[in-house]
Design an enzyme around this catalytic site. Structure first.
Site, short mmCIF file in Angstrom:
data_model
loop_
_atom_site.label_atom_id
_atom_site.label_comp_id
_atom_site.label_asym_id
_atom_site.label_seq_id
_atom_site.Cartn_x
_atom_site.Cartn_y
_atom_site.Cartn_z
N ASP A 127 60.39 51.16 51.38
CA ASP A 127 60.16 51.55 52.77
C ASP A 127 60.93 50.64 53.72
OD1 ASP A 127 59.09 52.96 54.87
OD2 ASP A 127 57.12 52.03 54.78
N GLY A 128 61.34 51.21 54.84
CA GLY A 128 61.96 50.40 55.91
C GLY A 128 63.44 50.62 56.11
N ASN A 129 64.00 51.63 55.44
CA ASN A 129 65.44 51.90 55.63
C ASN A 129 65.74 52.27 57.09
OD1 ASN A 129 65.61 51.65 52.88
ND2 ASN A 129 65.93 53.83 52.47
N HIS A 136 69.60 54.21 54.59
CA HIS A 136 69.38 54.75 53.24
C HIS A 136 70.51 54.33 52.30
CE1 HIS A 136 65.98 56.85 54.73
NE2 HIS A 136 66.64 57.77 55.41
N LEU A 157 65.12 50.06 29.38
CA LEU A 157 64.31 50.18 30.61
C LEU A 157 64.15 51.66 30.91
CD1 LEU A 157 63.09 48.89 33.29
CD2 LEU A 157 65.33 49.28 34.29
N SER A 165 50.39 56.07 50.52
CA SER A 165 51.23 57.22 50.89
C SER A 165 51.39 58.27 49.79
CB SER A 165 52.62 56.74 51.36
OG SER A 165 52.49 55.93 52.49
N GLU A 218 47.85 45.92 40.48
CA GLU A 218 47.89 44.85 41.48
C GLU A 218 48.89 45.24 42.57
OE1 GLU A 218 45.97 42.13 41.46
OE2 GLU A 218 45.05 42.79 39.58
C1 FPP Z 1 61.85 54.93 53.27
O1 FPP Z 1 62.42 54.43 54.44
C2 FPP Z 1 62.86 55.37 52.34
C3 FPP Z 1 63.13 56.65 51.98
C4 FPP Z 1 62.40 57.81 52.53
C5 FPP Z 1 64.20 56.99 51.06
C6 FPP Z 1 64.45 56.04 49.93
C7 FPP Z 1 65.85 56.20 49.51
C8 FPP Z 1 66.66 55.21 49.09
C9 FPP Z 1 66.20 53.84 48.89
C10 FPP Z 1 68.10 55.45 48.82
C11 FPP Z 1 68.42 56.42 47.78
C12 FPP Z 1 67.79 56.11 46.49
C13 FPP Z 1 68.20 56.66 45.35
C14 FPP Z 1 67.48 56.42 44.09
C15 FPP Z 1 69.37 57.54 45.33
P1 FPP Z 1 62.11 55.12 55.83
O2 FPP Z 1 63.23 56.04 56.14
O3 FPP Z 1 60.76 55.76 55.78
O4 FPP Z 1 62.11 53.88 56.78
P2 FPP Z 1 61.29 53.66 58.13
O5 FPP Z 1 59.83 53.70 57.77
O6 FPP Z 1 61.73 52.31 58.58
O7 FPP Z 1 61.71 54.76 59.05
#
Ligand code: FPP
Length: 248
Positions: free
Chosen positions: A26-28, A43, A137, A202, A213
């Site tokens: 989370d947090g992209n 992302h 893995l 979520s 944990e």
């Molecule tokens: C949450 O951040 C992240 C996602 C919804 C997407 C996760 C995707 C990746 C890490 C990249 C692609 C991965 C693969 C395996 C190809 P958010 O967008 O909810 O962040 P925010 O809460 O800060 O808006």
């Protein structure tokens, strides 16, 4: 020796390695916003963290790594963001398949894969087939996944089996449910990490996380890497896991 190597030595010294680590990445979006960049850039950075964490899990000897990459609810994001995430998924597979294969990683995608477009579906099926024989893995990538929907699907299968006389109602037990989840046969997560400081599950692995944990990291996913994974494992190793019983 760098900080991450010292952490790795410490967790190896402790010995009790989590077999299965699950991560809510989370947090992209916030990472991108802090830099005044479009969300898909966050992302894309997040994809680099996926690579780092897979490598770190291999180093630490974790057996299963489960990553929540795209939830059922994420389909409701703006079309441009959904499309960017889908392209990224395809790019990840194209770029990483060979490396994952060489590293001995078995890649499995879990979720409602029928909702994927034909190009992504072919890529997903391809990498699963290509790496199916690997055993170093297990990398579980959850896409188009929701835990309640997974439980509904299992309940429906049980109802069908009972209605068809293949299953007696009193034979419906925990194993009957576990065995009908996408994660059938995989041990439950020992450790769940959520990044960006949010204290929520979520709709991720509601059944499977019963005794897991939890480690909440304040770090945004694009900044999460080898050190942070090792720190989370070290934190896990300090826990007293009782599974509802008293300590030894
Ligand atoms: C949450 O951040 C992240 C996602 C919804 C997407 C996760 C995707 C990746 C890490 C990249 C692609 C991965 C693969 C395996 C190809 P958010 O967008 O909810 O962040 P925010 O809460 O800060 O808006």
């Amino acid at each position: 020796m760098g900080a991450a190597d010292e952490l790795l030595a410490a967790i190896r010294g402790h010995g009790a390695m989590p077999r299965h680590v699950a991560i809510i990445m989370d947090g992209n979006g916030r990472w991108a916003r802090e830099r005044m960049l479009p969300r898909p850039v966050g992302h894309r950075e997040g994809m680099k963290s996926v690579r780092a964490v897979v490598e770190a899990a291999l180093e630490a000897g974790v057996e299963v790594l489960s990553l929540f990459a795209f939830s059922q609810e994420n389909w409701q994001r703006p079309a441009a963001e959904v499309s960017a995430l889908m392209s990224l998924l395809e790019e990840y597979i194209k770029k990483e398949a060979r490396e994952l294969e060489a590293q001995g990683v078995r890649v499995v995608f879990l979720g409602d894969l029928d909702r994927l477009g034909p190009v992504q579906r072919a890529a997903v099926d391809g990498v699963m087939a290509q790496t199916a024989h690997n055993s170093k893995l297990l990398l579980n990538l959850f896409i188009s996944y929701g835990s309640r929907a997974e439980l509904v699907r299992a309940a429906r299968q049980i109802a069908e089996d009972v209605a068809a006389g293949r299953l007696a109602p009193d034979a419906v037990d925990e194993a009957a449910i576990s065995g009908r989840l996408f994660t059938a046969g995989v041990p439950d997560p020992d450790l769940l990490i959520r990044t960006s400081g949010e204290m929520r599950i979520s709709n991720f692995l509601l059944w499977q996380l019963a005794y897991t944990e939890l480690h909440i990291s304040p770090v945004l996913w694009p900044d999460f890497g080898r050190d942070e994974l090792f720190r989370a494992i070290l934190d896990y190793q300090s826990r007293d896991r009782r599974f509802g019983r008293v300590s030894a």
